[in-house]
Design a protein around this motif. Structure first.
Motif, PDB file in Angstrom:
ATOM      1  N   TYR A 282       0.861  -1.181   0.000  1.00  0.00           N
ATOM      2  CA  TYR A 282       0.000   0.000   0.000  1.00  0.00           C
ATOM      3  C   TYR A 282       0.898   1.231   0.000  1.00  0.00           C
ATOM      4  N   GLN A 283       0.318   2.381  -0.351  1.00  0.00           N
ATOM      5  CA  GLN A 283       1.133   3.591  -0.452  1.00  0.00           C
ATOM      6  C   GLN A 283       1.150   4.351   0.872  1.00  0.00           C
ATOM      7  N   ILE A 284       2.352   4.771   1.282  1.00  0.00           N
ATOM      8  CA  ILE A 284       2.472   5.719   2.391  1.00  0.00           C
ATOM      9  C   ILE A 284       3.226   6.940   1.870  1.00  0.00           C
ATOM     10  N   ASP A 285       2.847   8.121   2.354  1.00  0.00           N
ATOM     11  CA  ASP A 285       3.525   9.331   1.894  1.00  0.00           C
ATOM     12  C   ASP A 285       4.323  10.002   3.012  1.00  0.00           C
ATOM     13  N   GLY A 286       4.488   9.269   4.122  1.00  0.00           N
ATOM     14  CA  GLY A 286       5.255   9.816   5.228  1.00  0.00           C
ATOM     15  C   GLY A 286       5.052   8.984   6.474  1.00  0.00           C
ATOM     16  N   MET A 287       5.449   9.552   7.624  1.00  0.00           N
ATOM     17  CA  MET A 287       5.277   8.908   8.923  1.00  0.00           C
ATOM     18  C   MET A 287       4.586   9.898   9.857  1.00  0.00           C
ATOM     19  N   VAL A 288       3.743   9.399  10.736  1.00  0.00           N
ATOM     20  CA  VAL A 288       3.042  10.240  11.708  1.00  0.00           C
ATOM     21  C   VAL A 288       3.699  10.065  13.075  1.00  0.00           C
ATOM     22  N   VAL A 289       4.039  11.175  13.707  1.00  0.00           N
ATOM     23  CA  VAL A 289       4.683  11.178  15.027  1.00  0.00           C
ATOM     24  C   VAL A 289       3.687  11.734  16.039  1.00  0.00           C
ATOM     25  N   LYS A 290       3.410  10.973  17.111  1.00  0.00           N
ATOM     26  CA  LYS A 290       2.422  11.389  18.110  1.00  0.00           C
ATOM     27  C   LYS A 290       3.004  11.271  19.513  1.00  0.00           C
ATOM     28  N   VAL A 291       2.703  12.239  20.344  1.00  0.00           N
ATOM     29  CA  VAL A 291       3.014  12.122  21.772  1.00  0.00           C
ATOM     30  C   VAL A 291       2.224  10.937  22.308  1.00  0.00           C
ATOM     31  N   ASP A 292       2.882  10.032  23.029  1.00  0.00           N
ATOM     32  CA  ASP A 292       2.235   8.784  23.436  1.00  0.00           C
ATOM     33  C   ASP A 292       1.247   8.975  24.580  1.00  0.00           C
ATOM     34  N   ASP A 293       1.586   9.777  25.572  1.00  0.00           N
ATOM     35  CA  ASP A 293       0.766   9.930  26.774  1.00  0.00           C
ATOM     36  C   ASP A 293      -0.492  10.737  26.456  1.00  0.00           C
ATOM     37  N   LEU A 294      -1.682  10.151  26.696  1.00  0.00           N
ATOM     38  CA  LEU A 294      -2.941  10.819  26.357  1.00  0.00           C
ATOM     39  C   LEU A 294      -3.198  12.043  27.230  1.00  0.00           C
ATOM     40  N   ALA A 295      -2.768  12.012  28.486  1.00  0.00           N
ATOM     41  CA  ALA A 295      -2.934  13.184  29.349  1.00  0.00           C
ATOM     42  C   ALA A 295      -2.073  14.334  28.832  1.00  0.00           C
ATOM     43  N   GLN A 296      -0.881  14.029  28.369  1.00  0.00           N
ATOM     44  CA  GLN A 296      -0.034  15.066  27.779  1.00  0.00           C
ATOM     45  C   GLN A 296      -0.659  15.611  26.500  1.00  0.00           C
TER      46      GLN A 296
END
Length: 670
Positions: A282-296
């Protein structure tokens, strides 16, 4: 015969079993039963739901194929906004993102989850008490479009959650089209003379926004989920825990997500996928970076458009400059002529390419592409090589303007271009480039119905030169056939008997079988009834054709073009010489003993297939409808009739068994 309660329990049991095997096949890619066993489960469920239609629910696996077309899309307001992501294009921008996060969370430990950015259509999936109840597009972030029936056709999307479902949960994900499905879809569109999709994202969006879910069902879409929107009764504290919970509920979660303690590890992982991405299906056009802690995440908040706790690292587009050497024209299986650019080899998206389709002459002119030009090429959706543009500033004066040929490069027939279409076609049904498809259509069930003449056999007949047009089928002999693979004397005799029987098919079937563009089954019957013979149809003028209520100018022009091609006329003459029926056997519209009578068929008849029964009714002037209404005159009921039988009883409509139906066809009183 099952009781009503036994049927209900068995239906529920089958649904759970089928959904489990769907999950094993489409999500885990680890099936535990064969396709044939799976098909038997589905067939049993279909039969039970037909016998007990009151138990059919929108989330039954049988409803994944798509229902009737809808008039439009309703609006859905998201309980929580579906925000878009800010972009980063350089590692330094990821470091800037990390500095902003840490400045907003002074002294706190921050970990990041990184996952591939699927190039598709963002969707919202709402589940109430574990049941899928609504699917919507992102839209403007606040409101989207209700595409629930279309999303139900996506096999990897669970219609019910596996365990401990909360009262309400909204799942966010990305619907996408796999690379292979994208390539196949564009190939079909090219063959039909339709414009191809630019990339898998556009293809997925176009597929999910179809008003007819049955179209979506054939587009082979898939989905990855990546998070939650609004929910009730869930107590999760991190994004990686959210992904684990989604996977446990039966959703397809991308397996390449990773948890990292710092931004440098994030950057290394993102860069590692810049080349590896081309190996994904499948096609990806990049990577997604997310802060892991939901409270943060909650404390970081969002701007009007984007969350402050996430960013998309976008891969740079991969393009190459090369020299266009020539443009060659190929003829597809439906007769469409396609120009292809041949250029000096370049390395793109993990492979070396030297050819790219140019689709049609209009596109070549629009992009001003000339033979000898320097051109920019890339891979559309990381799959299909495509010429992006020419570089006129590098021209030397020796470049040549391309013109599509006036005659088919394979058979020499004069090419045609219908008004309003971009495709140029070869109209010769015996053109070697399209012969196999012409034969398969000619022999298909609703055309001449030559059973046993499948693709593998047709390929042998054409490749060995035994059949050069559809009329040659009637010259085949047993000694020709027994020399073919998997064709013994008995199989040969059966096929010759089927071919001989097809000579007696009704004229309407023959007209449809010829493969005249825009002429379907219904039009074939109308033309047969109006003209009475193939000879009269061949001689008809455009004015005579358009005088028929159901024949428009486009169809009339197509019929005239077909019969004005000398090679097609030769095929017709050969069919006549072979003894194929070319005279109408059906009654003219408005005539016959069943004129004006409306029939509905339900259940399995012993003496007729559904198509044969329909043909008998229409031959006597009657009409067959697909559903029961107060305008229905007769319902013909065979074995195991479905819900139409019950509706006919409720409305007091005359129900005929097969003996009564035969007497009616014979003209007897019933």
């Amino acid at each position: 015969m099952l009781t009503r309660e036994e049927a209900r329990r068995r239906i529920e049991e089958l649904r759970r079993e089928i959904e489990y095997h769907n999950y094993r096949y489409y999500v885990l890619d680890a099936p535990v039963i064969s396709d044939a066993e799976f098909d038997r489960l589905v067939a049993e469920l279909v039969a039970l739901e037909e016998a007990f239609p009151e138990f059919i629910t929108p989330n039954s696996p049988t409803q994944r194929v798509g229902g009737a077309p809808r008039e439009g899309f309703a609006t859905v307001r998201h309980r929580l906004p579906m925000l878009s992501l800010a972009n980063a294009f350089e590692p330094g921008e990821l470091r800037d993102f990390d500095r902003r996060v840490r400045a907003a969370l002074p002294g706190e430990q921050v970990a990041y989850v990184v996952e591939p950015k699927i190039d598709g259509l963002a969707v919202s999936l709402t589940y109430e008490n574990g049941e899928f109840v609504q699917g919507a597009t992102r839209g403007d972030g606040e409101t989207g479009e209700d595409i629930t029936p279309n999303l139900r056709t996506v096999r990897s999307l669970p219609l019910r959650l596996l365990k401990d479902a909360p009262p309400l949960v909204e799942v966010r994900g990305e619907a996408y089209m796999p690379k292979e499905a994208f390539a196949q879809l564009n190939e079909r569109r090219e063959e039909a003379g339709e414009p191809p999709f630019a990339n898998p994202r556009n293809a997925a969006a176009g597929s999910l926004r179809q008003l007819d879910p049955r179209v979506t069902a054939h587009r082979k879409l898939d989905i990855f989920v990546y998070g939650l929107g609004y929910s009730e009764g869930l107590a999760l504290t991190s994004h990686h825990a959210v992904l684990a919970w989604l996977a446990a509920q039966g959703f397809k979660v991308n397996p390449h997500y990773r948890l990292f303690p710092d931004i440098e590890a994030v950057i290394a992982y993102c860069l590692s996928w810049q080349e590896k991405r081309f190996d994904l299906p499948y096609q990806i056009d990049g990577m997604v970076v997310k802060v892991d802690d939901l409270a943060q995440q909650e404390r970081l908040g969002a701007t009007l458009k984007s969350p402050r706790w996430a960013v998309a690292y976008k891969f740079p587009p991969e393009e190459a400059v090369t020299r266009l050497r020539e443009i060659v024209v190929s003829v597809g299986r439906t007769g469409v002529l396609t120009p292809t650019a041949v250029f000096d080899p370049v390395h793109l998206a993990g492979t070396t390419v030297s050819r790219a389709t140019l689709h049609n002459e209009d596109l070549i002119r629009e992009k001003d592409i000339r033979m000898g030009d320097y051109i920019v090429v890339h891979k559309a959706g990381d799959v299909i090589p495509e010429v992006v543009r020419s570089l006129p500033e590098r021209r030397t004066g020796g470049e040549q303007v391309f013109r599509m040929p006036a005659r088919c490069p394979v058979c020499g027939a004069k090419t045609i271009r219908e008004e309003g279409e971009v495709a140029i076609r070869c109209p010769n049904i015996s053109c070697p480039a399209r012969l196999k498809e012409s034969i398969l259509h000619f022999a298909s069930r609703n055309a001449m119905d030559i059973r046993g003449l499948g693709r593998a056999l047709v390929e042998q007949l054409v490749e060995k030169g035994l059949v050069r047009n559809v009329a040659d089928l009637y010259r085949l002999k047993a000694e020709d056939l027994v020399r073919l693979e998997r064709m013994g004397p008995k199989s040969a005799a059966n096929l010759l008997r089927e071919i001989e029987a097809s000579k007696k098919r009704d004229l309407g079937r023959l007209i449809f079988a010829l493969g005249i563009r825009h002429v379907g089954e219904r039009a074939g019957k109308v033309l047969a009834a109006h003209f009475g013979s193939l000879a009269r149809l061949m001689a008809a003028t455009a004015e005579e054709l358009t005088a028929i209520p159901e024949i428009g100018p486009k169809m009339a022009a197509s019929i005239r073009t077909f019969f004005s091609e000398p090679r097609n006329r030769q095929v017709v003459e050969a069919l006549v010489s072979a003894g194929v029926n070319t005279v109408a056997q059906t009654a003219t519209p408005g005539g016959g003993p069943l004129a004006g009578k409306v029939f509905v068929l339900t259940g399995a008849l012993k003496e007729y297939t559904r198509e044969e029964a329909t043909a008998r009714i229409e031959a006597l002037g009657g009409r067959v409808a697909s559903s029961v209404s107060r305008r229905t005159d007769y319902v013909v009921a065979g074995e195991n009739p479905g819900s139409k039988f019950e509706k006919a009883r409720e409305l007091g409509i005359r129900i005929l068994n097969e003996d009564e139906f035969n007497r009616l066809l014979a003209g007897d009183e019933i």
